[in-house]
Design a protein around this motif. Structure first.
Motif, PDB file in Angstrom:
ATOM      1  N   ARG A 234       0.827  -1.212   0.000  1.00 28.21           N
ATOM      2  CA  ARG A 234       0.000   0.000   0.000  1.00 28.21           C
ATOM      3  C   ARG A 234       0.862   1.263   0.000  1.00 28.21           C
ATOM      4  O   ARG A 234       0.661   2.184   0.787  1.00 28.21           O
ATOM      5  CB  ARG A 234      -0.968   0.002   1.190  1.00 28.21           C
ATOM      6  N   LYS A 235       1.834   1.281  -0.894  1.00 34.63           N
ATOM      7  CA  LYS A 235       2.687   2.451  -1.043  1.00 34.63           C
ATOM      8  C   LYS A 235       2.017   3.535  -1.882  1.00 34.63           C
ATOM      9  O   LYS A 235       2.369   4.714  -1.773  1.00 34.63           O
ATOM     10  CB  LYS A 235       4.013   2.055  -1.694  1.00 34.63           C
ATOM     11  N   LEU A 236       1.077   3.144  -2.742  1.00 33.06           N
ATOM     12  CA  LEU A 236       0.426   4.120  -3.616  1.00 33.06           C
ATOM     13  C   LEU A 236      -0.580   4.928  -2.807  1.00 33.06           C
ATOM     14  O   LEU A 236      -1.510   4.379  -2.221  1.00 33.06           O
ATOM     15  CB  LEU A 236      -0.270   3.408  -4.776  1.00 33.06           C
ATOM     16  N   ALA A 237      -0.380   6.218  -2.769  1.00 34.66           N
ATOM     17  CA  ALA A 237      -1.222   7.112  -1.964  1.00 34.66           C
ATOM     18  C   ALA A 237      -2.543   7.379  -2.682  1.00 34.66           C
ATOM     19  O   ALA A 237      -2.580   8.022  -3.741  1.00 34.66           O
ATOM     20  CB  ALA A 237      -0.488   8.412  -1.699  1.00 34.66           C
ATOM     21  N   LEU A 238      -3.615   6.912  -2.099  1.00 36.42           N
ATOM     22  CA  LEU A 238      -4.947   7.069  -2.681  1.00 36.42           C
ATOM     23  C   LEU A 238      -5.577   8.352  -2.163  1.00 36.42           C
ATOM     24  O   LEU A 238      -5.547   8.636  -0.963  1.00 36.42           O
ATOM     25  CB  LEU A 238      -5.811   5.860  -2.301  1.00 36.42           C
ATOM     26  N   GLY A 239      -6.144   9.134  -3.070  1.00 37.98           N
ATOM     27  CA  GLY A 239      -6.797  10.373  -2.679  1.00 37.98           C
ATOM     28  C   GLY A 239      -8.234  10.157  -2.267  1.00 37.98           C
ATOM     29  O   GLY A 239      -8.671   9.021  -2.009  1.00 37.98           O
ATOM     30  N   LYS A 240      -8.986  11.238  -2.233  1.00 37.01           N
ATOM     31  CA  LYS A 240     -10.380  11.185  -1.794  1.00 37.01           C
ATOM     32  C   LYS A 240     -11.365  11.073  -2.942  1.00 37.01           C
ATOM     33  O   LYS A 240     -12.468  10.581  -2.774  1.00 37.01           O
ATOM     34  CB  LYS A 240     -10.699  12.437  -0.966  1.00 37.01           C
ATOM     35  N   LYS A 241     -10.975  11.574  -4.111  1.00 38.63           N
ATOM     36  CA  LYS A 241     -11.861  11.501  -5.272  1.00 38.63           C
ATOM     37  C   LYS A 241     -11.134  10.732  -6.370  1.00 38.63           C
ATOM     38  O   LYS A 241     -10.159  11.223  -6.947  1.00 38.63           O
ATOM     39  CB  LYS A 241     -12.254  12.896  -5.754  1.00 38.63           C
TER      40      LYS A 241
END
Length: 618
Positions: A314-321
């Motif tokens: 889970r290194k990929l930073a997921l945003g809110k939209k």
């Protein structure tokens, strides 16, 4: 004992038994269907040539001293083929695969295992399933169910819930009793190498292991499972279930070697020299990029990479939209995963909903969970914020044009655009097999224009050395059930090339010769008449009791609905969504099967003989 000559060889036999049994005890098998279902008279297949007597029935004749018998000749083969054609044209004979089995890539004997579930013979049902599909725990959860699309019951009311019933039997196998494991044949003293521990590689190892081979499976990732582990989300396939299934598959002569990369830790040439055969089962785990302006900005990921990262670090930073681009199952899985990680998700697809390659029930599940859909829309530019991360996506509306090579109407740009705010873009449009392991390799395999390995689809043999290839590396991106289907074909071919005796499948269907058998089962108005009859038959002292009895009766008509966890839990956790059928649901659902194929399933002797003697399908 008397001495007879059987196909040119002397043989001492008991004169009190039939010539058919005597030949069998001498290792000569004479085909016979006398007394089989639908054949109450002499079948004609067991006829043989006896010197001085001509053509006689081996079942009705007893051996005598000095008898000279021929069981196979050109004349006998033609005679048997003609007899088989006559038998198959008999309206009382139902030697055909049901449409569900024809549609299944692995040719699982659906009708037979459904009948066993309906009779509560669950262990026997699992035995039937595992004969061709050794991963029912996983496939019963994630299969696109090609079988259900061809189920004749859909022409009456609704198709059977075949995938869910497979899962029900598999769940029973590992919870209510010791898991069924076929007896392993004696060790053959030969080793097979398989590259890739996805569903295809694991299944090929299972089939070969039970035939007595020692099998080494090499996997590049930290754990086995392939796309089932690194692509299918936990809410569809819990990894504890997958681990349980992998452990079962590797009990007979199969050894896993993880973290071993072909082309880095070992070469194909070395494997070919060290092993009796090599099977390449490398999955399509390399994402295909979607190149458009700004597609390389921070916050822009590829679907395959996102799903792998979710399982691993889970290194990929997921945003809110989050915008997910694509219309296949991978896109749906990305969208539902992002939703569970707290994002507001919109799925963008350039064609219509009806044209989506994703399974309809997966699309419906995503919609129920709150994922938004924008159809006939395509991204043309990602716009960055001051930190270089995507903040907006310019979308162009599309219109349907002429059908493309696949038959679908091609989307064409309209020039009309809109700009929406997204801080994460996941492009899940395609994937492919990474074939860099062939660079500098001494063994030159033939590649197609799609960067897949060319093989004989009937044997999975590459035509080079002792190399076989299955699944995505020979098909391109495909399903787990298709990889497993390839695995059995490859196992059969590898075993045959090494002098083995793996039992073949006889899955040719002779439906065209007796299709009228099922015509009476497929009437669109049938369900309405049944409803009226049930209402008339409902008994009780009050309307409420009658209505309850009516609902119970309707269980035999309409497809059972798979129980699911509540929505609040679904969208805030990765708990498995489907909870499985109850025993009562499974019983009623299995009884909905119309049994529209051969009742003997894959054990049908008539189908076997018709296949061996190459009887025409129509």
């Amino acid at each position: 004992m008397v001495l007879i000559t059987l196909n040119g060889k002397p043989c001492h036999v008991d004169p009190h038994q039939s010539l058919w049994l005597a030949a069998q005890q001498c290792g000569v098998i004479i085909p016979c269907l006398c007394g089989s279902e639908g054949i109450q008279h002499h079948c004609g297949l067991c006829d043989v040539e006896v010197d001085g007597a001509g053509i006689v029935s081996a079942r009705d004749c007893k051996p005598r001293d000095g008898m000279v018998v021929t069981t196979n000749s050109t004349a006998l083969e033609l005679r048997r083929k003609h007899r088989l054609e006559t038998l198959l044209d008999n309206p009382n004979i139902t030697c055909s695969l049901p449409p569900c089995q024809v549609a299944c890539p692995a040719k699982v004997d659906v009708q037979l295992y459904l009948s066993l579930i309906a009779n509560n013979e669950l262990q026997q049902a699992v035995d039937v399933i595992k004969n061709t599909l050794p991963m029912p725990l996983s496939i019963g959860r994630v299969c696109p169910a090609f079988c259900e699309h061809k189920c004749l019951r859909r022409n009456v009311d609704e198709p059977l819930a075949i995938r869910q019933l497979k899962r029900y039997a598999a769940d029973y196998d590992v919870t209510a009793a010791p898991s069924l494991q076929p007896e392993r044949k004696p060790a053959k003293g030969k080793k097979i190498a398989i590259v890739g521990a996805g569903p295809g590689g694991l299944s090929c190892g299972y089939f070969l292991g039970r035939e007595g081979y020692e099998v080494d499976i090499f996997e590049a990732m930290p754990q086995a499972g392939g796309w089932l582990r690194y692509g299918i989300p936990e809410f569809r396939l819990p990894k504890a279930i997958l681990d349980q299934e992998i452990e079962l598959l590797c009990q007979h002569g199969v050894t896993l070697h993880t973290g071993q990369v072909l082309g880095e830790d070992f070469t194909l040439s070395a494997l070919s020299q060290q092993y009796s055969a090599v099977c390449l089962a490398v999955g399509a785990s390399q994402a295909s990029a979607m190149a458009y302006a700004g597609s390389d900005l921070a916050g822009c990921f590829l679907g395959v990479d996102f799903l792998k990262d979710h399982v691993l670090e889970r290194k990929l930073a997921l945003g809110k939209k989050v915008a997910v681009i694509g219309g296949g199952n991978t896109a749906i899985d990305c969208a539902r995963t992002a939703l569970r990680r707290g994002a507001e998700v919109t799925l963008i697809y350039r064609r219509t909903r009806e044209a989506m390659p994703a399974e309809p029930y997966e699309v419906e599940e995503a919609e129920h969970e709150g994922i938004a859909f924008r159809f006939l829309t395509n991204p043309i530019e990602n716009i960055a914020d001051e930190h270089g991360r995507v903040k907006q996506v310019v979308l162009e509306k599309m219109a349907l044009g002429e059908p493309d090579a696949s038959g679908r109407r091609s989307p064409t740009p309209t020039g009309e655009t809109e700009t929406l705010a997204f801080d994460t873009v996941i492009a899940a449009v395609s994937q492919q097999t990474d074939t860099r392991f062939l660079e500098g390799e001494a063994m030159a395999l033939n590649l197609s224009r799609h960067n897949t390995i060319d093989v004989d689809e009937h044997t999975m043999f590459s035509g080079v050395g002792n190399i076989f290839a299955i699944g995505d590396v020979r098909r391109g991106p495909a399903t787990a059930i298709e990889a497993i289907a390839d695995a059995r074909v490859a196992a059969q071919s590898i075993d045959a090339s090494l002098g083995g005796d793996m039992a073949p499948l006889y899955t040719r269907s002779f439906r065209s010769r007796n299709a009228s058998r099922t015509a009476h089962l497929v009437r669109p108005d049938h369900v309405q008449r049944v409803k009226k009859s049930l209402k008339t038959m409902a008994r009780g002292n009050s309307d409420a009791v009658k209505a309850q009895h009516y609902q119970w009766a309707m269980q035999g008509i309409f497809r059972a609905k798979m129980p699911e966890i509540d929505m609040a839990r679904r969208v805030t956790s990765f708990a498995e969504v489907e909870t499985g059928f109850s025993a009562e649901q499974a019983y009623h659902e299995a009884r909905r099967c119309m049994s529209c194929g051969c009742h003997e399933g894959n054990q049908c002797k008539l189908r076997r003989y018709a296949t061996e003697y190459d009887v025409h399908l129509s």
